[in-house]
Each structure stands twice: as structure tokens, then as C-alpha cells.
Design a protein around this motif. Sequence first.
Motif, short mmCIF file in Angstrom:
data_model
loop_
_atom_site.label_atom_id
_atom_site.label_comp_id
_atom_site.label_asym_id
_atom_site.label_seq_id
_atom_site.Cartn_x
_atom_site.Cartn_y
_atom_site.Cartn_z
N UNK A 122 14.18 -53.32 30.77
CA UNK A 122 13.59 -52.87 31.92
C UNK A 122 12.68 -51.95 30.91
N UNK A 123 11.22 -51.39 30.75
CA UNK A 123 11.14 -50.27 30.57
C UNK A 123 11.33 -48.80 31.44
N UNK A 124 11.08 -48.08 30.79
CA UNK A 124 11.05 -46.47 32.13
C UNK A 124 10.28 -45.79 31.15
N UNK A 125 9.48 -45.14 32.29
CA UNK A 125 8.34 -44.42 31.32
C UNK A 125 8.73 -42.67 32.29
N UNK A 126 9.00 -41.48 31.79
CA UNK A 126 8.43 -40.28 32.06
C UNK A 126 6.91 -39.72 31.90
N UNK A 127 6.31 -39.09 32.88
CA UNK A 127 5.56 -38.14 32.19
C UNK A 127 6.10 -37.43 30.84
N UNK A 128 4.19 -37.67 30.55
CA UNK A 128 4.10 -36.71 29.57
C UNK A 128 4.79 -35.39 29.11
N UNK A 129 6.04 -35.14 27.87
CA UNK A 129 6.34 -33.89 27.86
C UNK A 129 5.38 -32.40 28.51
N UNK A 130 4.08 -32.48 28.10
CA UNK A 130 3.08 -31.80 28.46
C UNK A 130 3.36 -31.09 29.41
N UNK A 131 3.44 -32.72 30.68
CA UNK A 131 2.83 -32.56 31.99
C UNK A 131 4.55 -31.17 32.54
N UNK A 132 5.23 -31.37 31.65
CA UNK A 132 6.40 -30.40 31.65
C UNK A 132 6.54 -29.02 31.87
N UNK A 133 5.89 -28.74 30.66
CA UNK A 133 5.46 -27.60 30.19
C UNK A 133 4.34 -26.99 31.12
N UNK A 134 3.53 -27.58 31.17
CA UNK A 134 3.00 -27.16 32.84
C UNK A 134 3.28 -26.72 33.86
N UNK A 135 4.17 -27.29 34.52
CA UNK A 135 5.39 -27.82 35.23
C UNK A 135 5.73 -26.35 35.48
N UNK A 136 6.33 -25.98 34.09
CA UNK A 136 7.90 -24.59 34.44
C UNK A 136 7.25 -23.51 33.28
N UNK A 137 5.56 -23.82 32.62
CA UNK A 137 5.88 -22.90 31.92
C UNK A 137 5.72 -21.31 32.95
N UNK A 138 6.12 -20.75 34.47
CA UNK A 138 5.63 -19.55 34.70
C UNK A 138 7.04 -19.42 35.19
N UNK A 139 7.72 -20.55 35.39
CA UNK A 139 9.22 -19.80 35.53
C UNK A 139 9.73 -19.99 34.08
N UNK A 140 9.21 -19.91 32.99
CA UNK A 140 9.59 -19.76 31.60
C UNK A 140 9.54 -18.22 31.45
#
Length: 558
Positions: free
Chosen positions: A366-384
Motif C-alpha cells: 500500500x502506498x500512502x501519499x500526503x500533500x506536499x510539504x509546501x502546502x504545510x508551510x502555506x497552511x502554518x505560515x501565519x501560526x509560525x
Amino acid sequence: MPDVPVRVALLKRMHLFRGLSDVQLSSVAEAMQEEIIGEDKASVFVQGTTTDFFYIILNGSVDILLTVKSKEKKLASLFRGDYFGEQSLLKNRSHNASVRASKGTILLKLYRSKFLELLKSIPDLQQNFATMMQSRSLARKLRFPWISENEVIYFLSRRHIFMLYQAMIGPVMAVLILLGMVGLSAVFQSVALALITGFLLVLAMLWGLWQYIDWSNDYYIVTNQRVVNIQKVVAMYDSREEAPMNTIVSVNSESDMFGRIFRYGTVIVRTITGEMRMQFAPRPKHAVAMIEEYLLRAKDVRRQNDEEIMRDAIRKKLGIVPLATGQPAPAAPAPVRPKQKQATLGGAIAEYIREIFYTRKESGGTVTYHKHWIVLIRDVILQTSVLLGLIAVYPFWFYFFETLVPLALGSIIAFLIVVTVVWWVYGFLDWRNDQYQVTPEQIVDIYRVPFGDEDRKSAPLENILSTNYERSGFFGLLFNYGVVKIQVGSMDFSFDNVADPPSVQKDIVQRVNVRQQKKREADMAAERERMAEWLAMYHRTLGEIDKQAGQTRNPDSG
């Protein structure tokens, strides 16, 4: 020994000889020599050597092998109707790979002088071979990483060169006008005009370069397994659309007046789900012939395999079992246990971080994918940003204002830090909880709200009709992420913002092919079992009838 009509029947089905008359096909067939391979893995020619023959496989198969640094790698297997050896024959180059044939393979060979004579006397044949040579040369140059084992590219082309000429009209006219303005600036000795004109001239040249790169980035590809349409816009867009051969319903071409004059048009590939349009393709009728040939070949291969398996099933039902060779099966080699590296604290920490932030993980098929890490940065840039600001302000505030203001304000900042940390963790979990999975049986799209509801959507792999991917925008191309779209009947799946979408599409296609093959084999096995049982019963009934008839004719026997 195959006679001329058998050879002509084979040539008629090959795209290389499409458009030739029966007389021309007969002249080609009569010029061929036959070579029967007497032993398994016999060498036809070796990499680095030259030969004087063009080869066509009449029966059997050959393997194409590449040797790099004393290591041999199998590139592909070719079967009935495939051809090879054209590079050495037409361009007098050494072979860039070795070819070995299986026992019993029958090769048809055209000698160099006769081959060149045929090319001169039959213009359509020369054009067909020119298209084939260009396709194979471009394929060797590009070496697409997504081409699978035993997949061979037979047609590879950009849009017709006429489209490039049309796109270059604007830049060329701009360059000519600006060169005239450079001359005027020299006549009037105007430095300002010269600088402005020089700047515009550079822009016009870059415009022309961009038009050329945009033309050269689009490809139309036909392999023995699928039809592919690759579209790219520099720094903006990247897409690959595919139609597996087993999903193609029909194929045809259309051309306008200019297309007929300059020999370009649109190849329309209709599949179960819609159509793929290869616009401004050179020699569209040749591309159509090629797709039709491999559709028929795929059907023939499946039919031959089914017939052979059916014969084996009937023999088994009737108790006709092949004789054993008497040689014991080789013992299975003892499993080699890989050496385990000694765990270190740094390695354990690195592995833990990778486990948390991975974007692709394969486990148990089974291959599991998450969204690209650039999406994580975009989603938490304000909180950070807020968290770093509060952490920076807190000690500064506490040091200078401890005696001037109530300590409660410092407590409020500390509370805001805790809230921001929770906010950041929520954003991280929201990124991590969205998963896309490809199992051996199905695809799964999981959308989970942190501490909330979960939406899970799945579909069997064998129901997938088409896949394509898109990388849009500058950042999508720069960081290599995008969307993989999967059509399953009337329902669409979308793997959004995944890393390396071409590889994700390749994972899906490979598993779909394996799943469909297994399902087809299971269905055919059940059908063969049922038919073999009926045929065996029929055979036994005939035996009983013959026995009863014999007893009736000879009542005293037995």
C-alpha cells in the motif's frame, strides 16, 4: 517456411508498410530472407557492432539488452510484427544495444542494398521509415523515466514544424523592425534610442526563444501499451494525459486544407470515458495506423494466450498431463538476511522526523501519499509567524516591564503562546490527516478534520478508466507538486497537491494494470474451467456411446 502471402499478411498489419499496394508489398516480401533461431538466447547482433540487415519478427520474440559498465540491462522484449536494426542499416552506425532471440524465433531480413532500393522505389515506404527513425532517435534522446519494462515507443513527435514557423512570425517581425530601429539610432546618433531599442531587441529574442521551448515541450507518444499526450507551458503548466490500449474504442484523424497541404492534422483517440485530441500532429494517418495496429496486436496476443491456456485446461480434464522431465526442481536458495545497521540516537531522531513529515510511504503493498510539504508551510505560515513573534516578545517584555506593568500581561502573552502552539498543531494535523492511498485492490481518498469527522472515498482499481496529472503555476513546477485526476465511471477522484505527480500517476497505472490482469486471469480461469468441464463431459459421453455401440454390435464380447 512461410511463403510470400504469409509475409504479405504480416506486412499489411504493420504501420511501416501502411499505404503500400499489394504489388509493392509482394516486392518487399519477396526481397526478404529468412533466419530461424535454433537455440535459446541466441545472439542476433552485439552492441557496438554493425550489420547489413533490417529485421522483422515473423514469429517468436527477442530481447533488447543494453550493457553499461559491464552490467547488462534488459530494455524491452519485441514480438511478432516488431522490427529492429534500422539505425545500423540506414545511418551506418554501430548498434546501441544487443539483441538475443528465443529458440524457434523466425526473423525476416532485408539486406542493405535491397532495402535502400525499395526505399527509393516506394516513396510512401521511405516516409514511413523516416517517421520511425525520427521517433526512435527522439525517444533515445529524451529517455522518459515513466516508460515501464517491455514498453516500447513507436511514435514520438512534437507538434508539426509548421506550428513553430507560425509561432515565430511575431518574434521574427519584431526583431527585424528593431534591427531597423538600431540602424536609425546609429544614423541619428541617439544613445537613448539605441538603449531602448537594444532592450526591446533582447525581449523580442527571448520571446522567440520562449516560443521555441513551448513548441518543443509538447509531445505525442504511441507505445505498445498506451497513447500519451504531454503538454507543457514554460514555468506555468505541465500535464500528461494517457489512454491505455485496452480502453481505446476507436481512433481517427481530421485535417483542414492547410493540414492536407503540409501533412498535419488532429488525431482523435476515443476511449470509454471520452476522447484525447492530439492537435497539429505530423502525418496523422500514420499515427492512426500505428494505434490501430497495436490495438489488433493486443487482441491477438490475448486470444493466443487464452487458446493455449484453454488447451491445457482441456488436457488436464481429460487426464492428458505432460510427461515429467524427471529432473527434480532446484532447491530454493536460503533466504539472505540483510545486515541490520546499529541504531544511533541521531538516526532514530532523523527517522522519526521522516515518519512525521513523509509525503510518500510504501508498506505492505500500500502506498500512502500526503500533500506536499509546501502546502504545510502555506497552511502554518501565519501560526509560525505569530508564534515566533510572541516567543521573541515574551522575554523582552518580562525583562523591561516587569516592574512597570502588572505581571498579568506577561501571563496573557504566555497564554497566547500556548494558544498559537495549539493552532499550529491543528494546522499540521489538518495537513497530515489528508491521505491518498493506492492499495493492491483499490484507491482511497481520506479527508479528516482534526478532532472532527472523517470522509473516506474508495474505488476498485479495475474500475479506473483514465488518469492524468497537472502541475500548474511557477511554484508547482519549481517544487514539483500538483494534482493527479482519476476517473472511475461517473465519479472523479483528485489527489490534490501531491509531491511528484508523474510518479503518483505511474504508481496508479502500474497497480491498475496488475489488478486488471489478475481479474482477467481469474475470470478467464473460471470460464475455462466451466468450458473444459463441458468438453470433458462431452468427450466421456462420446466414449460411453461408442462403448455401448460396440457392445450392441458384439453382444457376446466382454
